[in-house]
Design a protein around this motif. Structure first.
Motif, PDB file in Angstrom:
ATOM      1  N   LYS A 127       0.833  -1.202   0.000  1.00 46.86           N
ATOM      2  CA  LYS A 127       0.000   0.000   0.000  1.00 46.86           C
ATOM      3  C   LYS A 127       0.870   1.256   0.000  1.00 46.86           C
ATOM      4  O   LYS A 127       2.002   1.241   0.464  1.00 46.86           O
ATOM      5  N   VAL A 128       0.296   2.350  -0.506  1.00 48.20           N
ATOM      6  CA  VAL A 128       1.021   3.616  -0.523  1.00 48.20           C
ATOM      7  C   VAL A 128       0.792   4.394   0.770  1.00 48.20           C
ATOM      8  O   VAL A 128       1.690   5.090   1.248  1.00 48.20           O
ATOM      9  N   PHE A 129      -0.415   4.284   1.338  1.00 47.02           N
ATOM     10  CA  PHE A 129      -0.695   4.975   2.596  1.00 47.02           C
ATOM     11  C   PHE A 129       0.061   4.316   3.749  1.00 47.02           C
ATOM     12  O   PHE A 129       0.616   3.231   3.615  1.00 47.02           O
ATOM     13  N   GLY A 130       0.052   4.983   4.890  1.00 50.19           N
ATOM     14  CA  GLY A 130       0.746   4.454   6.056  1.00 50.19           C
ATOM     15  C   GLY A 130      -0.179   4.167   7.214  1.00 50.19           C
ATOM     16  O   GLY A 130      -1.260   4.760   7.335  1.00 50.19           O
ATOM     17  N   GLU A 131       0.233   3.246   8.057  1.00 54.31           N
ATOM     18  CA  GLU A 131      -0.456   2.947   9.310  1.00 54.31           C
ATOM     19  C   GLU A 131       0.587   2.584  10.357  1.00 54.31           C
ATOM     20  O   GLU A 131       1.658   2.075  10.014  1.00 54.31           O
ATOM     21  N   LEU A 132       0.267   2.834  11.603  1.00 54.61           N
ATOM     22  CA  LEU A 132       1.075   2.330  12.702  1.00 54.61           C
ATOM     23  C   LEU A 132       0.297   1.192  13.343  1.00 54.61           C
ATOM     24  O   LEU A 132      -0.829   1.395  13.823  1.00 54.61           O
ATOM     25  N   SER A 133       0.865   0.007  13.319  1.00 53.99           N
ATOM     26  CA  SER A 133       0.209  -1.160  13.902  1.00 53.99           C
ATOM     27  C   SER A 133       0.089  -0.982  15.408  1.00 53.99           C
ATOM     28  O   SER A 133       0.736  -0.112  16.016  1.00 53.99           O
ATOM     29  N   GLY A 134      -0.719  -1.817  16.035  1.00 55.65           N
ATOM     30  CA  GLY A 134      -0.811  -1.801  17.493  1.00 55.65           C
ATOM     31  C   GLY A 134       0.540  -2.006  18.139  1.00 55.65           C
ATOM     32  O   GLY A 134       0.857  -1.385  19.163  1.00 55.65           O
ATOM     33  N   GLU A 135       1.339  -2.845  17.516  1.00 65.10           N
ATOM     34  CA  GLU A 135       2.686  -3.107  18.038  1.00 65.10           C
ATOM     35  C   GLU A 135       3.565  -1.859  17.970  1.00 65.10           C
ATOM     36  O   GLU A 135       4.301  -1.537  18.910  1.00 65.10           O
ATOM     37  N   HIS A 159       3.237  11.232   6.470  1.00 67.20           N
ATOM     38  CA  HIS A 159       2.850  12.470   7.140  1.00 67.20           C
ATOM     39  C   HIS A 159       1.644  12.245   8.050  1.00 67.20           C
ATOM     40  O   HIS A 159       0.625  11.722   7.628  1.00 67.20           O
ATOM     41  N   PRO A 160       1.770  12.699   9.322  1.00 64.47           N
ATOM     42  CA  PRO A 160       0.698  12.498  10.293  1.00 64.47           C
ATOM     43  C   PRO A 160      -0.226  13.706  10.429  1.00 64.47           C
ATOM     44  O   PRO A 160      -1.015  13.782  11.372  1.00 64.47           O
ATOM     45  N   VAL A 161      -0.109  14.666   9.513  1.00 60.60           N
ATOM     46  CA  VAL A 161      -0.981  15.846   9.491  1.00 60.60           C
ATOM     47  C   VAL A 161      -1.392  16.114   8.044  1.00 60.60           C
ATOM     48  O   VAL A 161      -0.730  15.682   7.103  1.00 60.60           O
ATOM     49  N   ASP A 162      -2.471  16.864   7.888  1.00 64.77           N
ATOM     50  CA  ASP A 162      -2.908  17.294   6.563  1.00 64.77           C
ATOM     51  C   ASP A 162      -1.929  18.346   6.052  1.00 64.77           C
ATOM     52  O   ASP A 162      -1.673  19.341   6.734  1.00 64.77           O
ATOM     53  N   GLY A 172      -1.414   9.509   3.293  1.00 65.50           N
ATOM     54  CA  GLY A 172      -0.701   9.820   4.522  1.00 65.50           C
ATOM     55  C   GLY A 172      -0.896   8.740   5.572  1.00 65.50           C
ATOM     56  O   GLY A 172      -1.250   7.591   5.270  1.00 65.50           O
ATOM     57  N   LEU A 173      -0.686   9.109   6.820  1.00 63.93           N
ATOM     58  CA  LEU A 173      -0.830   8.174   7.932  1.00 63.93           C
ATOM     59  C   LEU A 173      -2.303   8.053   8.304  1.00 63.93           C
ATOM     60  O   LEU A 173      -2.949   9.035   8.649  1.00 63.93           O
ATOM     61  N   LYS A 174      -2.825   6.827   8.229  1.00 63.38           N
ATOM     62  CA  LYS A 174      -4.247   6.592   8.520  1.00 63.38           C
ATOM     63  C   LYS A 174      -4.524   6.577  10.023  1.00 63.38           C
ATOM     64  O   LYS A 174      -5.640   6.880  10.438  1.00 63.38           O
ATOM     65  N   THR A 175      -3.538   6.206  10.816  1.00 64.12           N
ATOM     66  CA  THR A 175      -3.749   6.045  12.265  1.00 64.12           C
ATOM     67  C   THR A 175      -3.277   7.285  13.028  1.00 64.12           C
ATOM     68  O   THR A 175      -2.746   7.183  14.127  1.00 64.12           O
ATOM     69  N   LEU A 193       9.363  14.049  12.879  1.00 67.07           N
ATOM     70  CA  LEU A 193      10.092  14.186  11.610  1.00 67.07           C
ATOM     71  C   LEU A 193       9.631  13.115  10.641  1.00 67.07           C
ATOM     72  O   LEU A 193       9.504  11.954  11.025  1.00 67.07           O
ATOM     73  N   TRP A 194       9.400  13.489   9.379  1.00 67.02           N
ATOM     74  CA  TRP A 194       8.975  12.482   8.397  1.00 67.02           C
ATOM     75  C   TRP A 194       9.484  12.808   6.994  1.00 67.02           C
ATOM     76  O   TRP A 194      10.114  13.835   6.773  1.00 67.02           O
ATOM     77  N   GLY A 195       9.217  11.882   6.075  1.00 73.58           N
ATOM     78  CA  GLY A 195       9.570  12.034   4.666  1.00 73.58           C
ATOM     79  C   GLY A 195       8.316  12.011   3.810  1.00 73.58           C
ATOM     80  O   GLY A 195       7.349  12.697   4.066  1.00 73.58           O
TER      81      GLY A 195
END
Length: 268
Positions: A127-135, A159-162, A172-175, A193-195
């Motif tokens: 996938k192109v979008f991102g997520e942070l797993s529970g772990e 990216h964790p913001v719009d 971007g980051l879904k979670t 910090l992100w890319g």
């Protein structure tokens, strides 16, 4: 100076989204990604000299090849310091981590110069979008809980913001709500910090510096509704961190690098 000398700031270099391939002539939208990375490294050494730490925030490889990851590690040998790598959406996380381990660059936590670094894997296979797993979220919360006194930088790829770009908002980051709930609990976090977005961004949120950085290859047009690139030079971010929690940062571009960008592409 030693890496832990409190009289001097910790000099941190962020390199992101090099999109290297197995082939030496590998290009992205007409830009040879090995050549553009070399131009960035040359600029770093000329303008700043040696960093104390390199943060590589994802999409290290475009084709998820062993050759690309090993090439990246070899190029970082220009810097006489540790590096930490995290995966992006174009990376094969397990393969990348195995090569990163060869270069001792696979740590998910790091402490240096009075700062704590937490490295997160926001990539989702295929996938192109991102997520942070529970772990990953638990890793973040635990890492922050264990070092409440150290100023902290949290690094991820997505990216964790719009960022005000319609096409990138979908990838971007879904979670992000769960992510920010944890960050907001831990006031020692000074920087996120992100890319991924291939452009410069510097904002603040609840006292936290939000930093994103140009790619070492092609650049996306800021604020574009649809996929769009612009012929700006490859870049990097330089950060100086004081144990007090204060930071200085700037983005530079390797303006000496000459390239012809395919500006008519509809994707990458």
């Amino acid at each position: 100076m030693t890496h832990s000398d409190p009289k001097h700031p910790l000099r941190v270099l962020q390199l992101t989204d090099p999109h290297l391939t197995a082939q030496s002539d590998g290009a992205l939208l007409g830009v040879n990604t090995r050549d553009s990375l070399a131009a960035v490294i040359e600029d770093v050494l000329k303008e700043h000299g040696q960093p104390d730490l390199v943060l590589a925030t994802g999409d290290i490889s475009q084709d998820a090849s062993v050759e690309a990851y090993r090439y990246f590690g070899e190029q970082l040998e220009a810097f006489e310091c540790p590096s930490l790598w995290i995966a992006g959406n174009h990376d094969d996380t397990s393969l990348m981590n195995s090569i990163a381990a060869e270069f001792r660059a696979d740590q998910s936590e790091w402490m240096q110069g009075g700062w704590h670094f937490v490295m997160l894997d926001s990539s989702v296979h295929g996938k192109v979008f991102g997520e942070l797993s529970g772990e990953e979220l638990a890793h973040l919360d635990n890492a922050l809980s264990e070092q409440p006194e150290l100023p902290t930088m949290v690094c991820l790829h997505h990216h964790p913001v719009d960022i005000g770009s319609d096409w990138m908002e979908k990838i971007g980051l879904k979670t992000r709500e769960a992510f920010w709930r944890i960050i907001d609990k831990h006031p020692q976090v000074k920087v996120v910090l992100w890319g991924h977005i291939h452009q410069e961004l510097h904002r603040q949120r609840n006292g936290v510096q939000l930093l994103a950085t140009p790619s070492t290859c092609i650049q996306f047009t800021a604020g574009a509704s649809n996929f769009s690139v612009e012929p700006r030079a490859p870049g990097y971010r330089w950060i100086e961190l004081n144990p007090s929690g204060n930071i200085y940062t700037e983005v530079r571009r390797a303006t000496q690098f000459e390239f012809e960008l395919d500006e008519n592409s509809s994707g990458y």
